[in-house]
Design an enzyme around this catalytic site. Structure first.
Site, PDB file in Angstrom:
ATOM      1  N   GLU A 107     -20.328  11.756  18.020  1.00  0.00           N
ATOM      2  CA  GLU A 107     -20.000  11.247  19.361  1.00  0.00           C
ATOM      3  C   GLU A 107     -18.500  11.406  19.516  1.00  0.00           C
ATOM      4  O   GLU A 107     -17.725  10.700  18.877  1.00  0.00           O
ATOM      5  CB  GLU A 107     -20.436   9.788  19.510  1.00  0.00           C
ATOM      6  N   CYS A 161     -14.383   6.040  25.183  1.00  0.00           N
ATOM      7  CA  CYS A 161     -14.928   7.374  25.445  1.00  0.00           C
ATOM      8  C   CYS A 161     -15.771   7.387  26.716  1.00  0.00           C
ATOM      9  O   CYS A 161     -15.810   8.385  27.428  1.00  0.00           O
ATOM     10  CB  CYS A 161     -15.766   7.842  24.262  1.00  0.00           C
TER      11      CYS A 161
END
Length: 469
Positions: A234, A268
């Site tokens: 990720e 993020c």
């Protein structure tokens, strides 16, 4: 980078730690392998008891660990408490659902017969020792959303955490030990990034998961690929936040502020690029800018603080470079665009709204990891989708519309791991989380996440001889 707690609100180094040596790393790898050989045979009832106990302890420790997180990386104290609570919730969710998520699967009777078997099942078995390379921005949550499913699946974990959150990393190891997990089931390795390759190449490590920067992801993926080991990545995100004319503009603008400055803008999945239809652009931008200007920047330990410091001096410098590049190339700052005068110490940056963004500006393609928003005026849905996809990342996205046809077109058109309508992106243990393009691959959370580190095993039994012949 030294392994140390450095308070980003003051720049003061509070505590330093020595990195583990090669001999100690080897001892811990051996301990993990031994623990896995026993832990893999535990049943779901035992794992459930252990993880629920960890959740209970975390609830009891909430205030203390929240203060540690805020001290180490600067998130507002209220957000730190919420992060700890979310981790306990995820532990309980996996404790409750893991057994059903990993239940044996049974092919249809017709398919079993066609395969020549008397019976067949698909079983999920643990892979082994999983190395987790984790970032500082959600220092508890990023780890727990890996650890909870991995442990419930029967794996054991090795944590290489970011070097600026060592006390949070050590707390996690201690938490699982206090909960009753056998020694070696979850270990924190205080090591620098240079030690990761040798650990990942070790035969006792079965797989790895990384949340972090694109360069870090490329490195881990390359090493794991060379060793033919499973990875889940990720990486970064530059999520779009699209606003169409049918949207509730007041709600969209209010939510947009939270979506951009959550965790001091260091997330993020924070919305970073605000793509607004021309018909509502002025209204949205006025509301959005006014709310950004009203945010309180200051000491993250104060309950009234909305935006604390960035986690590191380098992190603030990176944001400044992107903003200065945009301004030099013709962008305009509706607000912010500089360091605040107060607090004088610490790595603070003003909430910023930039407009007039063009493709030649770095911020158009690079992730701004701080409280900086870019706004774009678009003529229609097709242009909104084109701008949303004009990024190397594809983690998540936000769209504000009350038009059902537009909802379907955005769902089909946006390249991302998630599309959130009339709200902001958030992670939840029941929903898969992850991205496409340079935001990585694989999924965390939900049933998809717990199965990432399982050996999906076909168990086939041959048909008995036909006695009639």
């Amino acid at each position: 980078m030294p392994i140390a707690t450095v308070n980003p609100a003051t720049g003061e180094t509070l505590k330093t730690f020595d990195a583990l040596g090669a001999e100690e790393i080897d001892r811990r790898l051996a301990l993990a392998a031994t623990a896995f050989s026993r832990y893999r045979t535990t049943d779901f009832a035992r794992r459930t008891d252990l993880l629920n106990r960890a959740a209970q302890l975390l609830d009891e420790d909430r205030e203390g660990i929240a203060r540690i997180m805020t001290t180490e990386m600067g998130k507002p104290i209220a957000a730190a408490r919420a992060e700890a609570a979310k981790c306990a919730k995820a532990m309980r969710w996996y404790a409750a659902h893991a057994e059903s998520l990993l239940a044996d699967e049974h092919p249809s009777a017709a398919d079993v017969k066609d395969s020549g078997a008397s019976r067949a099942i698909v079983r999920y078995r643990p892979l082994g020792v999983v190395l987790a390379v984790m970032p500082w921005n959600f220092p508890l949550w990023q780890v727990v959303r890996f650890a909870a499913p991995a442990l419930m699946a029967g794996n054991v974990g090795l944590l290489k955490h970011a070097s600026n959150v060592p006390q949070t990393a050590l707390y996690l190891e201690e938490l699982f030990r206090r909960a009753g997990f056998e020694e070696g089931c979850f270990q924190t390795l205080l090591v620098g990034s240079g030690a990761v390759e040798k650990i990942l190449r070790d035969r006792r490590v079965a797989a790895a998961t990384l949340t972090g920067s694109e360069p870090a992801g490329r490195s881990v993926a390359a090493i794991a690929g060379d060793e033919v080991k499973k990875t889940v990545l990720e990486l970064g995100g530059s999520d779009p936040f699209v606003v169409m004319p049918s949207a509730d503009i007041a709600r969209a603008a209010s939510t947009a502020v939270t979506a951009r400055v959550q965790n001091n803008g260091q997330s993020c999945i924070a919305a970073k690029r605000f793509i607004v239809h021309a018909d509502v652009y002025d209204d949205f931008c006025e509301r959005f800018t006014a709310r950004m200007e009203q945010l309180t920047v200051g000491d993250p330990m104060q309950e009234s603080t909305d935006v604390g410091p960035l986690a590191s001096e380098q992190g603030r410098a990176d944001v400044e470079v992107l903003v200065e590049d945009a301004l030099r190339r013709g962008a305009t700052a509706r607000c912010g665009g500089r360091r605040p005068e107060k607090p004088a110490q610490g790595w603070y940056y003003e909430p910023t709204v930039l407009e007039g963004i063009t493709p030649d500006m770095r911020i158009h393609h690079e992730e701004a990891f701080g409280p900086v928003a870019t706004v774009y005026r678009v003529a229609d849905l097709d242009e909104a989708v084109a701008v949303a996809n004009d990024t190397p990342f594809g983690l998540s996205s936000n769209v504000w519309t009350r038009d059902d046809e537009e909802t379907e077109r955005f769902t089909r058109g946006i390249e991302a791991g998630g599309v959130f309508f009339n709200g902001m992106t958030a992670s939840h243990p029941a929903m898969p989380f992850g991205g496409v393009k340079r935001s990585g691959y694989g999924r965390e959370l939900s049933g998809h996440g717990i199965r990432e580190f399982c050996n999906v095993t076909t168990v086939w039994h041959g048909a008995a001889p036909d006695d009639s012949r």
